[in-house]
Design a protein around this motif. Sequence first.
Motif, mmCIF file in Angstrom:
data_model
loop_
_atom_site.group_PDB
_atom_site.id
_atom_site.type_symbol
_atom_site.label_atom_id
_atom_site.label_comp_id
_atom_site.label_asym_id
_atom_site.label_seq_id
_atom_site.Cartn_x
_atom_site.Cartn_y
_atom_site.Cartn_z
ATOM 1 N N CYS A 171 4.391 3.892 1.902
ATOM 2 C CA CYS A 171 3.770 4.548 0.562
ATOM 3 C C CYS A 171 4.619 4.263 -0.529
ATOM 4 C CB CYS A 171 3.584 5.892 0.678
ATOM 5 S SG CYS A 171 2.913 6.886 -0.514
ATOM 6 N N TRP A 192 4.407 11.309 3.633
ATOM 7 C CA TRP A 192 3.870 10.516 3.360
ATOM 8 C C TRP A 192 3.927 8.999 4.404
ATOM 9 C CZ3 TRP A 192 7.467 10.990 -1.502
ATOM 10 C CH2 TRP A 192 6.688 11.894 -2.346
ATOM 11 N N CYS A 193 2.869 8.417 4.265
ATOM 12 C CA CYS A 193 2.745 7.082 5.018
ATOM 13 C C CYS A 193 3.863 6.179 4.968
ATOM 14 C CB CYS A 193 1.319 6.413 4.974
ATOM 15 S SG CYS A 193 -0.005 7.277 4.714
ATOM 16 N N CYS A 216 -0.723 2.723 -2.618
ATOM 17 C CA CYS A 216 -1.223 3.348 -1.459
ATOM 18 C C CYS A 216 -1.864 2.395 -0.452
ATOM 19 C CB CYS A 216 -2.363 4.339 -1.989
ATOM 20 S SG CYS A 216 -3.328 5.054 -0.574
ATOM 21 N N ASN A 267 -1.948 5.617 -8.061
ATOM 22 C CA ASN A 267 -2.170 4.732 -6.908
ATOM 23 C C ASN A 267 -3.850 4.106 -6.848
ATOM 24 O OD1 ASN A 267 -3.607 7.167 -6.260
ATOM 25 N ND2 ASN A 267 -2.398 7.434 -4.289
ATOM 26 N N CYS A 273 -1.453 13.631 -2.454
ATOM 27 C CA CYS A 273 -0.242 13.151 -1.840
ATOM 28 C C CYS A 273 1.150 13.123 -2.747
ATOM 29 C CB CYS A 273 -0.550 11.676 -1.393
ATOM 30 S SG CYS A 273 -1.503 11.365 0.006
ATOM 31 N N THR A 276 -2.519 2.620 2.435
ATOM 32 C CA THR A 276 -3.505 3.167 3.683
ATOM 33 C C THR A 276 -4.722 3.255 3.120
ATOM 34 O OG1 THR A 276 -1.366 4.531 4.357
ATOM 35 C CG2 THR A 276 -3.649 5.278 5.088
ATOM 36 N N SER A 277 -4.855 3.979 1.789
ATOM 37 C CA SER A 277 -6.343 4.573 1.309
ATOM 38 C C SER A 277 -6.936 3.364 0.270
ATOM 39 C CB SER A 277 -6.286 5.751 0.850
ATOM 40 O OG SER A 277 -6.031 6.721 1.720
#
Lengths: 379, 271
Positions: free
Chosen positions: B22, B18-19, B202, B123, B53, B204-205
């Motif tokens: 996250c 995971w980032c 989330c 998310n 994820c 990141t996205s």
Amino acid sequence: MRKPIEIRLMQGNEACAQGAVDAGVRFFAGYPITPSTEIAEWMAREMPAIGGKFIQMEDEIASIAAIIGGSLAGVKSMTATSGPGFSLMQENIGYACMTEVPCLIVNVQRGGPSTGRPTAPSQGDVMQARWGTHGDHPSIALSPWSVQETYTLTVKAVNLSEKYRTPVILLLDEVIAHLREGVKLPDPRKLKLVERPRPRGGREEYRPFGGTMKEVPPIADFGMGFNCNFTGLVHDEVGHPSNSPAVTDRLIRRLVGKVEYDRDQIIHWEEIEMKDAEMAIFAYGCSARSSVSALKAARELGMKVGLIRPTTLWPFPEKAVEAAAARGIPLLVPELNLGQLVLEVSRVAAGRTRVRPLSRVDGELFTPMEILSALKEGF
Amino acid sequence: MPFNVTSYFRQEMLPHIWCPGCGNGIVLRDFAVALEKLNYSRQEVVIVSGIGCSSRAAGYLDFDTVHTTHGRALPFATGIKFANPGLKVFVIMGDGDASSIGGNHLIHACRRNIDLTAIIFNNHIYGMTGGQFSPMTPRDKKATTAPYGMIEQSFDLCRLAEAAGATYVGRATTYHNQLLTRLIVEGANNRGFSLIEAVTHCPTSYGRRNKMATPTDMVRWQKESAVLIDRIKEGRASLQEGQFPVGLLHQHDAPEFTAEYLEVVKRAREK
Ligand SMILES: Cc1ncc(C[n+]2csc(CCOP(=O)(O)OP(=O)(O)O)c2C)c(N)n1
Ligand code: SF4
Ligand SMILES: [Mg+2]
């Protein structure tokens, strides 16, 4: 309940269900579809009384998922469907190949593509049974030609699935699924049943995806305490996902290899009048029934015709074709499709002998006469 | 509580994929705490997940785990539980996994009221594939496949589950840690299908595209958007535009599938 040894008038679908239960299947999940529904109905009726599980799922994707789950819990599991449902199952069939979870998938073939002809016979799913799911994967598919053989091949299919830890497909023809014939049911206690290899040692040495293609790795039932990870991702010997080229290569080659390595143990075919044959028919399932009648008629006319009848379609019985090709015996391949298994026959024959396809896709069976005519026309 | 969270994880699988920032790790920890409280033996627990994820969470836990196919975790879990009702089966899914590709399976697992505990990591986005909208992306939010803003209505999965027959339904967020653990424990103790929506973040996205670039922004958003159901019931709060209730949202008694099947067995044997 059934008596130890019995001769019974049975439908193909019934013989399949009985064979599965005799082979130890105790978990069935399915979704109704003609012409396979009688198997689900039989299971709904009989499973609860023998300590087994029956569940009607919301669709075929769920059905195959549920049987993989049942099998992970250690119970021999199966589903039954037909073309449209078989198409829906493909992704999870690949999952069962990848995670090496034994299970039986019965596909009572009907005319396709799409909804096609639900009550018409067809042998149109032969290539789908081999290549339906994506990626390189092992494949075992059997095809019976009678109700009796439906029983024995179902037992064999369950055994192979356990032995090789891989899904096995039973390709039934609609006419055989619905045909009624006398079946001699053997004493179930005397059947040779195979159990999946289970781990003998402790958790430390447990390698559920280990070994070489010469040995099928052991699999523990959920709840046994081995705490293993199953994933459809490429994984190493213990089940951890991996992006390593070496791990990937080893896994894919081993998955396919474990079946290929043992192909001689798996493959079976029958030969009729091949000793002096000058030409032969290569046929399976219901088409082999028409072929036998054609063979007899041809012999009466003095034509030296033989029959090669594989019950294993995948892995393809190369040696059966090999022997005929080496003798230069031309092969007629009648199939209720536009030429599927004939591609394999031609590949193996490799130009050493003539191979001629004979096709029907109108939802009707071959008549012995049309096979005889094709034999007379020559190659 | 002397609690060694690491003992629940497969050490050799870490670090996770995971980032940084996250929210999945927070949900996973809350789940591990719930498992500790439930005090099951290591061999009776099975964790099933889909694809995404969030579904990678199963592989990090040291139990019998199955990382299945996208959307199909529930029917796999149904097979496991039905074949061996003695097992305690948890199901981890993403919002896309559970509400889109697996939506029909979710409805039917609720309807059957089979004794599974589903934890949905919401998310609001398809994280793994890089930020496409999911059926749970809120209106007007941006995603790579909704670059001008989401025009579809988003699902309220908790209400869906209740209507479909789930007997225990709750929601918490990564901000409401202890609540999340409590809901998982109660859901596991419920004899029937339990759905716990874990609102997670989330960055990141989803966050970066929706003016919540940092994990802190996202957790603040959760804190401000979530209203405790008890406060609403007591008349001390009401839901404003964009807010959602958290807490135990629904509970009722109904026959459980694997128990009902024993009744079928009885009837079949009497036949
Ligand atoms: C049949 C299938 N379709 C599409 C995908 C690609 N895919 C992988 S994960 C995913 C979405 C995941 O989103 P979500 O379920 O919300 O989980 P998250 O990654 O956000 O935790 C998709 C579409 C897939 N693996 N399988
Ligand atoms: S993409 Fe989003 S959900 Fe996936 S690991 Fe990164 S932050 Fe978490
Ligand atoms: Mg998501």
